[in-house]
Design an enzyme around this catalytic site. Structure first.
Site, mmCIF file in Angstrom:
data_model
loop_
_atom_site.group_PDB
_atom_site.id
_atom_site.type_symbol
_atom_site.label_atom_id
_atom_site.label_comp_id
_atom_site.label_asym_id
_atom_site.label_seq_id
_atom_site.Cartn_x
_atom_site.Cartn_y
_atom_site.Cartn_z
ATOM 1 N N ASP A 80 1.046 -1.021 -0.230
ATOM 2 C CA ASP A 80 -0.125 0.071 -0.102
ATOM 3 C C ASP A 80 0.984 1.456 0.053
ATOM 4 O O ASP A 80 1.370 0.934 0.785
ATOM 5 C CB ASP A 80 -1.136 -0.099 1.121
ATOM 6 C CG ASP A 80 -1.693 0.930 1.668
ATOM 7 O OD1 ASP A 80 -3.031 0.797 1.084
ATOM 8 O OD2 ASP A 80 -1.608 2.228 1.635
ATOM 9 N N ASP A 121 -4.237 2.465 -5.318
ATOM 10 C CA ASP A 121 -2.610 2.274 -4.210
ATOM 11 C C ASP A 121 -2.247 0.886 -3.505
ATOM 12 O O ASP A 121 -1.814 1.568 -2.749
ATOM 13 C CB ASP A 121 -2.732 3.595 -3.481
ATOM 14 C CG ASP A 121 -2.773 3.408 -2.785
ATOM 15 O OD1 ASP A 121 -4.476 2.386 -2.101
ATOM 16 O OD2 ASP A 121 -2.747 4.122 -1.200
ATOM 17 N N GLU A 122 -3.029 0.412 -3.982
ATOM 18 C CA GLU A 122 -2.698 -0.932 -3.597
ATOM 19 C C GLU A 122 -2.703 -2.253 -4.582
ATOM 20 O O GLU A 122 -3.317 -2.097 -5.160
ATOM 21 C CB GLU A 122 -3.569 -1.294 -1.638
ATOM 22 C CG GLU A 122 -5.074 -1.695 -2.761
ATOM 23 C CD GLU A 122 -5.372 -1.030 -0.685
ATOM 24 O OE1 GLU A 122 -6.237 -1.967 -0.177
ATOM 25 O OE2 GLU A 122 -6.129 0.066 -0.615
HETATM 26 N N1 DCP Z 1 -9.028 8.698 -0.618
HETATM 27 C C1 DCP Z 1 -10.164 9.923 -1.183
HETATM 28 N N2 DCP Z 1 -10.735 9.248 -0.047
HETATM 29 C C2 DCP Z 1 -10.586 9.060 1.264
HETATM 30 C C3 DCP Z 1 -10.013 7.528 1.886
HETATM 31 C C4 DCP Z 1 -8.686 7.920 0.103
HETATM 32 O O1 DCP Z 1 -9.894 10.361 -2.627
HETATM 33 N N3 DCP Z 1 -11.458 8.515 1.894
HETATM 34 C C5 DCP Z 1 -7.722 7.935 -1.855
HETATM 35 C C6 DCP Z 1 -6.784 9.209 -1.582
HETATM 36 C C7 DCP Z 1 -5.399 8.647 -1.258
HETATM 37 C C8 DCP Z 1 -5.671 6.882 -2.027
HETATM 38 O O2 DCP Z 1 -7.120 7.336 -2.242
HETATM 39 O O3 DCP Z 1 -4.182 8.978 -1.042
HETATM 40 C C9 DCP Z 1 -5.626 5.648 -1.140
HETATM 41 O O4 DCP Z 1 -6.066 5.736 -0.492
HETATM 42 P P1 DCP Z 1 -5.863 4.823 1.146
HETATM 43 O O5 DCP Z 1 -6.564 4.729 2.578
HETATM 44 O O6 DCP Z 1 -4.761 4.229 1.058
HETATM 45 O O7 DCP Z 1 -4.603 6.134 2.109
HETATM 46 P P2 DCP Z 1 -3.693 7.252 1.830
HETATM 47 O O8 DCP Z 1 -2.465 6.154 0.631
HETATM 48 O O9 DCP Z 1 -3.699 8.435 2.112
HETATM 49 O O10 DCP Z 1 -2.319 7.406 2.922
HETATM 50 P P3 DCP Z 1 -2.344 5.535 4.561
HETATM 51 O O11 DCP Z 1 -0.782 6.906 4.356
HETATM 52 O O12 DCP Z 1 -2.579 5.268 5.548
HETATM 53 O O13 DCP Z 1 -2.176 4.673 2.754
HETATM 54 CA CA CA Z 2 -2.138 4.120 0.794
HETATM 55 CA CA CA Z 3 -4.906 2.054 0.058
#
Ligand code: DCP
Ligand code: CA
Ligand code: CA
Length: 379
Positions: free
Chosen positions: A21, A122-123
């Site tokens: 991720d 992203d995963e």
């Molecule tokens: N995303 C979004 N709205 C949300 C959750 C996520 O637009 N409620 C988008 C933005 C994030 C991407 O999806 O960058 C990936 O979500 P993740 O849940 O993996 O969160 P992040 O990558 O941002 O953070 P982490 O470091 O916790 O994985």
């Molecule tokens: Ca992420």
């Molecule tokens: Ca994710």
């Protein structure tokens, strides 16, 4: 009724699964093209356009998270929380760019997998059972992947290595950002027992609320909870999933995605090879196999690539674009052979354990090159 839970605690022992991720993904992408943002709070916003500040936060970097800014909160609230931080950056979503970054990182990662499944932007999951062979080799492989992703794209990611997808996903989340967590089969149930039930993928706030009413707060509570009572409350399917998950059991396979984007076959060599000639027979068989797969789908290919997996588990990849899209076996085989010769020469002294041939950049082969190929002039 109990017959649906057939898995014993060791039923996952034979698989090694990895969940990757990317950290604070959209915000990290923004940092890539504007490195001066790294030290500042970065907030990626979905502006609704109604007023300047209406909309929600998509994600934020870890600097911003220290101020309580996170996915899903109103932009107005994020601005309020960062009101005393003059250099906070608020940016609009640029999905096309994030997809590009994701694409290049995923193509690096996918080469390390026996089976590769991308899940969202992203995963991804990798089945590395055969590739790694043991959990300690899997940990080494995970470090290699983190380094390789960083080298190619500068992204950091977090990885969970585990006997199944569910535990892999829990693992990748445990030591974010830039984390690596290995959950070995023997200790799986114990290592998750103390966690909140919401750590189990699929258990959201609603389900966890109902579980709490039943006196279930941790995953350990859930594992001990009466299965028949759970079936009454949640139905057979959900109850079975939660009951197994709480015991660290999950049999979901890694399902290959993107088969259309590439056709790849990998073979383990009978013994490690140090020269390209030693690999010619395997190369020929692999070429036959990918060629047949492309022909079955009526696809012509524009790029031929090879992959060498060394005894160190390192990857060496090379590819070549054909001048014309081809459906010609000879041109595929000759191209693959010359790439392999070059790759071995460039790599210096190597021991190749596994060899792969890959086709990509497909077109439907009902197109205009067919006649050329038929006459032996194509590609
Ligand atoms: N995303 C979004 N709205 C949300 C959750 C996520 O637009 N409620 C988008 C933005 C994030 C991407 O999806 O960058 C990936 O979500 P993740 O849940 O993996 O969160 P992040 O990558 O941002 O953070 P982490 O470091 O916790 O994985
Ligand atoms: Ca992420
Ligand atoms: Ca994710």
């Amino acid at each position: 009724m109990i017959s649906m839970i057939v898995e014993g605690p060791n039923s996952n022992a034979s698989r090694i699964i990895m969940h990757v991720d990317f950290d604070y993904f959209f915000a990290q992408c923004e940092e890539l093209r504007r490195p001066e943002f790294r030290s500042k709070p970065v907030v990626v916003c979905v502006f609704s356009g109604r007023t300047d500040d209406s909309g929600v936060v998509s994600t934020a970097n870890y600097v911003a998270r220290k101020y309580g800014v996170k996915s899903g909160i109103p932009i107005r609230l994020a601005k309020l929380r960062l009101v005393d931080v003059p250099d906070a950056v608020f940016l609009p979503l640029d999905s096309a760019y994030y997809s590009q970054v994701s694409e290049s990182a995923m193509s690096v990662i996918s080469l390390y997998a026996d089976r590769f499944e991308r899940v969202g932007i992203d995963e991804c999951y990798l089945d590395i059972s055969e590739r790694a062979g043991s959990f300690s080799a899997a940990e080494t492989l995970a470090r290699k992947i983190k380094n390789d992703v960083k080298r190619h794209t500068q992204l950091t990611c977090s990885i969970g290595v585990a006997p199944n997808k569910m535990l892999g996903k829990i693992g990748s989340d445990l030591h974010k950002p830039d984390g690596l967590t290995v959950i070995e089969p023997g200790s799986a149930a114990d290592s998750i027992a103390g966690m909140d039930v919401e750590k189990i993928p699929g258990i959201g706030p609603k389900t966890s609320e109902r579980l709490e009413e039943l006196g279930v707060k941790t995953i350990g509570d859930l594992a001990r909870f009466d299965l028949f009572r759970m079936i009454e409350v949640f139905g057979k399917k959900t109850a079975a999933y939660m009951h197994n998950a709480a015991r660290g059991i999950d049999e979901e396979p890694v399902v290959m995605s993107g088969e259309r984007q590439q056709i790849m076959r990998i073979a383990t060599l009978k013994s490690d090879a140090a020269s390209s000639a030693e690999m010619y027979p395997d190369l020929y068989a692999l070429c036959k196999s990918v060629f047949q797969a492309a022909a079955d789908k009526k696809l012509s290919f524009g790029i031929v690539g090879i992959l060498m997996i060394l005894d160190t588990l390192d990857n060496v990849t090379r590819s070549k674009s054909l001048k014309v899209h081809s459906i010609n076996f000879e041109s595929l085989h000759l191209t693959a052979r010359s790439i392999l010769d070059e790759a071995v020469k460039e790599a210096g002294p190597v021991k190749v354990r596994r060899l792969g041939v890959r086709l990509s950049d497909f077109q439907s082969s009902d197109g205009q090159n067919t006649i050329l190929d038929f006459m032996g002039l194509g590609g």
